[in-house]
Scaffold this active site. Sequence first.
Site, PDB file in Angstrom:
ATOM      1  N   TYR A 112     -10.403   7.436   1.405  1.00 40.87           N
ATOM      2  CA  TYR A 112      -9.913   6.054   1.415  1.00 40.87           C
ATOM      3  C   TYR A 112     -10.915   5.131   0.729  1.00 40.87           C
ATOM      4  CZ  TYR A 112      -5.649   6.133   4.210  1.00 40.87           C
ATOM      5  OH  TYR A 112      -4.361   6.306   4.628  1.00 40.87           O
ATOM      6  N   GLU A 134      -5.256   8.236  -2.685  1.00 40.07           N
ATOM      7  CA  GLU A 134      -5.122   6.852  -2.212  1.00 40.07           C
ATOM      8  C   GLU A 134      -5.362   5.830  -3.321  1.00 40.07           C
ATOM      9  OE1 GLU A 134      -4.042   5.797   0.673  1.00 40.07           O
ATOM     10  OE2 GLU A 134      -3.929   7.774   1.619  1.00 40.07           O
ATOM     11  N   HIS A 185       0.839  -1.200   0.000  1.00 39.52           N
ATOM     12  CA  HIS A 185       0.000   0.000   0.000  1.00 39.52           C
ATOM     13  C   HIS A 185       0.877   1.254   0.000  1.00 39.52           C
ATOM     14  CE1 HIS A 185      -3.556   2.495   1.145  1.00 39.52           C
ATOM     15  NE2 HIS A 185      -2.609   3.228   1.729  1.00 39.52           N
ATOM     16  N   GLU A 186       1.828   1.278   0.928  1.00 44.80           N
ATOM     17  CA  GLU A 186       2.708   2.443   1.015  1.00 44.80           C
ATOM     18  C   GLU A 186       3.625   2.542  -0.209  1.00 44.80           C
ATOM     19  OE1 GLU A 186       2.298   4.773   3.125  1.00 44.80           O
ATOM     20  OE2 GLU A 186       0.764   3.659   4.224  1.00 44.80           O
ATOM     21  N   HIS A 215       2.187   4.626  -2.846  1.00 43.96           N
ATOM     22  CA  HIS A 215       2.478   6.054  -2.679  1.00 43.96           C
ATOM     23  C   HIS A 215       3.899   6.365  -3.167  1.00 43.96           C
ATOM     24  CE1 HIS A 215      -1.200   6.966  -0.632  1.00 43.96           C
ATOM     25  NE2 HIS A 215      -0.934   6.222   0.425  1.00 43.96           N
TER      26      HIS A 215
END
Length: 248
Positions: free
Chosen positions: A184, A75, A46-47, A50
């Site tokens: 989100y 997101e 997930h990170e 980014h």
Amino acid sequence: AAHFTILSGCMEALDDATFQLPVVALVCNLSDSSIMSHSEVKTVFHEFGHVLHSLLSRTTFQHLSGTRAALDFVETPSHLIENFVWDRNFLNKFARHHQTGDVMPEELQNQLIRSRSQFKSINVQNQILYSRLDQALFGKPIPKETTEIFAELYQDSNVPYAAGTHWHTRFGHLVTYGAGYYGYLYANVFSSDIWREQFAPNSLSRDAGERLWSEMLGKGGSKDPSEMLKSVLGREPSVESYFKSMAL
């Protein structure tokens, strides 16, 4: 885990073709064991979504670089990259036994993929509750204690509230996502649509990856999200893919 942009990518000068390459930190707080749980892997991916958004962005101005995009869109890449940890093609590439190097057995993969939809509706219900709390606290002033507001929203969701608890005091996203936590859930709709349209047929497709980069990741926040989504999908976004991801 969290992603931090140390140096944004941007043109060094408007009259110069030199591009300032971004510097990004991915900070993780993982278990002591060298063996990561699937939940930890999902969080890292997930990170990393980014991170990719920041590293692959190619904008003129730093304030439009990478994750400096619309709050209810930013997101989308991170949710999208999460999908890889549930994908068979990708699991066969990296999910191997730490001692033997064997690929994850097919039956174990089946169990893992089936577990994704377990209690998913409850999770969505919680996300809606947290989003409503965020909107309530950052909206029109309410002459009540925050704990009372949270309890009323909880009960309004037909979920029993444990009196004397204060879960919202550890809700860190209230600080950074004030009035925008709904993003989100909102972005999950877009990421599900992109995954099903572009990556589900072949998660390792170079064409899909380059399209994602050129039409979305590379734009950072320099283009309207709705236009980027249409460019990646080749059509208007739809909520149907998200419903299908919930096995509804």
